[in-house]
Design a protein around this motif. Sequence first.
Motif, PDB file in Angstrom:
ATOM      1  N   THR A   1      40.627  19.053 -23.650  1.00  0.00           N
ATOM      2  CA  THR A   1      40.328  18.371 -24.910  1.00  0.00           C
ATOM      3  C   THR A   1      40.970  16.992 -24.935  1.00  0.00           C
ATOM      4  O   THR A   1      40.362  16.018 -25.392  1.00  0.00           O
ATOM      5  CB  THR A   1      40.858  19.201 -26.102  1.00  0.00           C
ATOM      6  OG1 THR A   1      40.552  20.576 -25.881  1.00  0.00           O
ATOM      7  CG2 THR A   1      40.222  18.736 -27.408  1.00  0.00           C
ATOM      8  N   HIS A   2      42.204  16.884 -24.457  1.00  0.00           N
ATOM      9  CA  HIS A   2      42.932  15.608 -24.427  1.00  0.00           C
ATOM     10  C   HIS A   2      43.832  15.559 -23.197  1.00  0.00           C
ATOM     11  O   HIS A   2      44.344  16.595 -22.756  1.00  0.00           O
ATOM     12  CB  HIS A   2      43.811  15.431 -25.675  1.00  0.00           C
ATOM     13  CG  HIS A   2      43.079  15.547 -26.969  1.00  0.00           C
ATOM     14  ND1 HIS A   2      42.334  14.518 -27.508  1.00  0.00           N
ATOM     15  CD2 HIS A   2      42.972  16.589 -27.841  1.00  0.00           C
ATOM     16  CE1 HIS A   2      41.804  14.917 -28.656  1.00  0.00           C
ATOM     17  NE2 HIS A   2      42.180  16.172 -28.878  1.00  0.00           N
ATOM     18  N   ASN A   3      44.034  14.369 -22.673  1.00  0.00           N
ATOM     19  CA  ASN A   3      45.049  14.106 -21.654  1.00  0.00           C
ATOM     20  C   ASN A   3      45.888  12.921 -22.143  1.00  0.00           C
ATOM     21  O   ASN A   3      45.584  11.765 -21.846  1.00  0.00           O
ATOM     22  CB  ASN A   3      44.412  13.784 -20.303  1.00  0.00           C
ATOM     23  CG  ASN A   3      43.891  15.015 -19.586  1.00  0.00           C
ATOM     24  OD1 ASN A   3      44.663  15.847 -19.129  1.00  0.00           O
ATOM     25  ND2 ASN A   3      42.566  15.151 -19.502  1.00  0.00           N
ATOM     26  N   CYS A   4      46.911  13.213 -22.913  1.00  0.00           N
ATOM     27  CA  CYS A   4      47.749  12.177 -23.496  1.00  0.00           C
ATOM     28  C   CYS A   4      48.848  11.782 -22.499  1.00  0.00           C
ATOM     29  O   CYS A   4      49.256  12.596 -21.667  1.00  0.00           O
ATOM     30  CB  CYS A   4      48.369  12.670 -24.807  1.00  0.00           C
ATOM     31  SG  CYS A   4      47.116  13.243 -25.981  1.00  0.00           S
ATOM     32  N   SER A   5      49.309  10.545 -22.612  1.00  0.00           N
ATOM     33  CA  SER A   5      50.227  10.066 -21.573  1.00  0.00           C
ATOM     34  C   SER A   5      51.298   9.134 -22.118  1.00  0.00           C
ATOM     35  O   SER A   5      51.151   8.543 -23.198  1.00  0.00           O
ATOM     36  CB  SER A   5      49.436   9.336 -20.476  1.00  0.00           C
ATOM     37  OG  SER A   5      48.720   8.240 -21.024  1.00  0.00           O
ATOM     38  N   ALA A   6      52.351   8.994 -21.324  1.00  0.00           N
ATOM     39  CA  ALA A   6      53.437   8.047 -21.625  1.00  0.00           C
ATOM     40  C   ALA A   6      54.170   7.755 -20.323  1.00  0.00           C
ATOM     41  O   ALA A   6      54.260   8.614 -19.450  1.00  0.00           O
ATOM     42  CB  ALA A   6      54.403   8.626 -22.649  1.00  0.00           C
TER      43      ALA A   6
ATOM     44  N   GLN B   1      56.904  -0.015 -21.198  1.00  0.00           N
ATOM     45  CA  GLN B   1      56.669   1.251 -21.888  1.00  0.00           C
ATOM     46  C   GLN B   1      55.215   1.295 -22.365  1.00  0.00           C
ATOM     47  O   GLN B   1      54.730   0.341 -22.978  1.00  0.00           O
ATOM     48  CB  GLN B   1      57.590   1.390 -23.100  1.00  0.00           C
ATOM     49  CG  GLN B   1      59.070   1.231 -22.798  1.00  0.00           C
ATOM     50  CD  GLN B   1      59.921   1.215 -24.071  1.00  0.00           C
ATOM     51  OE1 GLN B   1      59.435   1.488 -25.175  1.00  0.00           O
ATOM     52  NE2 GLN B   1      61.198   0.918 -23.928  1.00  0.00           N
ATOM     53  N   ARG B   2      54.533   2.366 -22.064  1.00  0.00           N
ATOM     54  CA  ARG B   2      53.144   2.520 -22.498  1.00  0.00           C
ATOM     55  C   ARG B   2      52.918   3.976 -22.898  1.00  0.00           C
ATOM     56  O   ARG B   2      53.542   4.894 -22.365  1.00  0.00           O
ATOM     57  CB  ARG B   2      52.170   2.162 -21.373  1.00  0.00           C
ATOM     58  CG  ARG B   2      52.258   0.736 -20.874  1.00  0.00           C
ATOM     59  CD  ARG B   2      51.583  -0.252 -21.815  1.00  0.00           C
ATOM     60  NE  ARG B   2      51.551  -1.584 -21.228  1.00  0.00           N
ATOM     61  CZ  ARG B   2      52.543  -2.478 -21.299  1.00  0.00           C
ATOM     62  NH1 ARG B   2      53.656  -2.157 -21.955  1.00  0.00           N
ATOM     63  NH2 ARG B   2      52.419  -3.668 -20.746  1.00  0.00           N
ATOM     64  N   CYS B   3      51.988   4.178 -23.835  1.00  0.00           N
ATOM     65  CA  CYS B   3      51.627   5.536 -24.220  1.00  0.00           C
ATOM     66  C   CYS B   3      50.208   5.562 -24.765  1.00  0.00           C
ATOM     67  O   CYS B   3      49.677   4.540 -25.195  1.00  0.00           O
ATOM     68  CB  CYS B   3      52.609   6.109 -25.240  1.00  0.00           C
ATOM     69  SG  CYS B   3      52.719   5.197 -26.794  1.00  0.00           S
ATOM     70  N   SER B   4      49.597   6.744 -24.730  1.00  0.00           N
ATOM     71  CA  SER B   4      48.219   6.900 -25.199  1.00  0.00           C
ATOM     72  C   SER B   4      48.046   8.240 -25.900  1.00  0.00           C
ATOM     73  O   SER B   4      48.496   9.275 -25.394  1.00  0.00           O
ATOM     74  CB  SER B   4      47.245   6.813 -24.019  1.00  0.00           C
ATOM     75  OG  SER B   4      45.950   7.231 -24.409  1.00  0.00           O
TER      76      SER B   4
ATOM     77  N   MET C   1      55.756  11.552 -27.120  1.00  0.00           N
ATOM     78  CA  MET C   1      56.031  11.805 -25.699  1.00  0.00           C
ATOM     79  C   MET C   1      56.930  10.717 -25.122  1.00  0.00           C
ATOM     80  O   MET C   1      57.905  10.993 -24.425  1.00  0.00           O
ATOM     81  CB  MET C   1      54.717  11.857 -24.914  1.00  0.00           C
ATOM     82  CG  MET C   1      53.854  13.070 -25.229  1.00  0.00           C
ATOM     83  SD  MET C   1      52.156  12.893 -24.605  1.00  0.00           S
ATOM     84  CE  MET C   1      52.462  12.653 -22.843  1.00  0.00           C
ATOM     85  N   LEU C   2      56.606   9.468 -25.441  1.00  0.00           N
ATOM     86  CA  LEU C   2      57.419   8.339 -24.982  1.00  0.00           C
ATOM     87  C   LEU C   2      58.835   8.435 -25.542  1.00  0.00           C
ATOM     88  O   LEU C   2      59.820   8.165 -24.837  1.00  0.00           O
ATOM     89  CB  LEU C   2      56.765   7.028 -25.400  1.00  0.00           C
ATOM     90  CG  LEU C   2      57.480   5.735 -24.982  1.00  0.00           C
ATOM     91  CD1 LEU C   2      57.592   5.623 -23.466  1.00  0.00           C
ATOM     92  CD2 LEU C   2      56.748   4.511 -25.542  1.00  0.00           C
ATOM     93  N   ASP C   3      58.938   8.844 -26.801  1.00  0.00           N
ATOM     94  CA  ASP C   3      60.259   8.960 -27.436  1.00  0.00           C
ATOM     95  C   ASP C   3      61.145   9.984 -26.721  1.00  0.00           C
ATOM     96  O   ASP C   3      62.370   9.816 -26.661  1.00  0.00           O
ATOM     97  CB  ASP C   3      60.109   9.336 -28.917  1.00  0.00           C
ATOM     98  CG  ASP C   3      59.645   8.155 -29.772  1.00  0.00           C
ATOM     99  OD1 ASP C   3      59.753   7.004 -29.302  1.00  0.00           O
ATOM    100  OD2 ASP C   3      59.167   8.389 -30.899  1.00  0.00           O
TER     101      ASP C   3
END
Length: 215
Positions: free
Chosen positions: A50-55, A65-68, A81-83
């Motif tokens: 359903t989702h592939n979230c990233s950081a 630093q990047r996140c989605s 996730m980044l936090d």
Amino acid sequence: MKQIKIVYEGGEGELIEKKSRFIATVRPVGSEEEALNFIAEMKKKYWNATHNCSAFVVGENQQLQRCSDDGEPQGTAGRPMLDVLLGEEIHNAAVVVTRYFGGTLLGTGGLVRAYSKAVQEGLKASRIIEKKVGALLSIRTDYNGIGKIQYLLGQRGLVITNSEYTDIVTVETLVPEAQVKELREAVTEATNGRAEFLKEEPVCFAFLDGEPLIF
């Protein structure tokens, strides 16, 4: 950089939250390109999710630093996730949390908690090491001096990484940058100047299962 935590070996953690399955994959990365390639790889692997979230965080000061959220409500996945990575003071690492929706909405707070916990599980399954800036010191002494040097190293939590016993003794040890000057002075004083420093080589190092790693 004096000391940073890095992912030496990535891992995979998983949790189920209200029938939704969350899979966190962690990997060490040295650049934005590496991180983006890893994220693309995970999206290909879990193409039906359903989702592939990233950081990811890259740099000695975590400057990149990047996140989605990858389609989740804004701020409920990538940023939490980044936090976690920043809170754990992890450098040069990327994480993708893959979600298979289980049919029950989790709500904003539930999503934040699930994605955060998934990253924590991924980090638990990974091998994290502390990379330090310092020096590889090689010290030569007589048999009267070696006991004193061993005592001084033990006091400071330093270990002998190599040794050679002939008519004299030569030992090597890895020393954090902030301790080098003080240790040299202590060794010189304890041995009445008889110890000889053969080498002081700048290195970055860490220990994994008690074994030294030099970068």
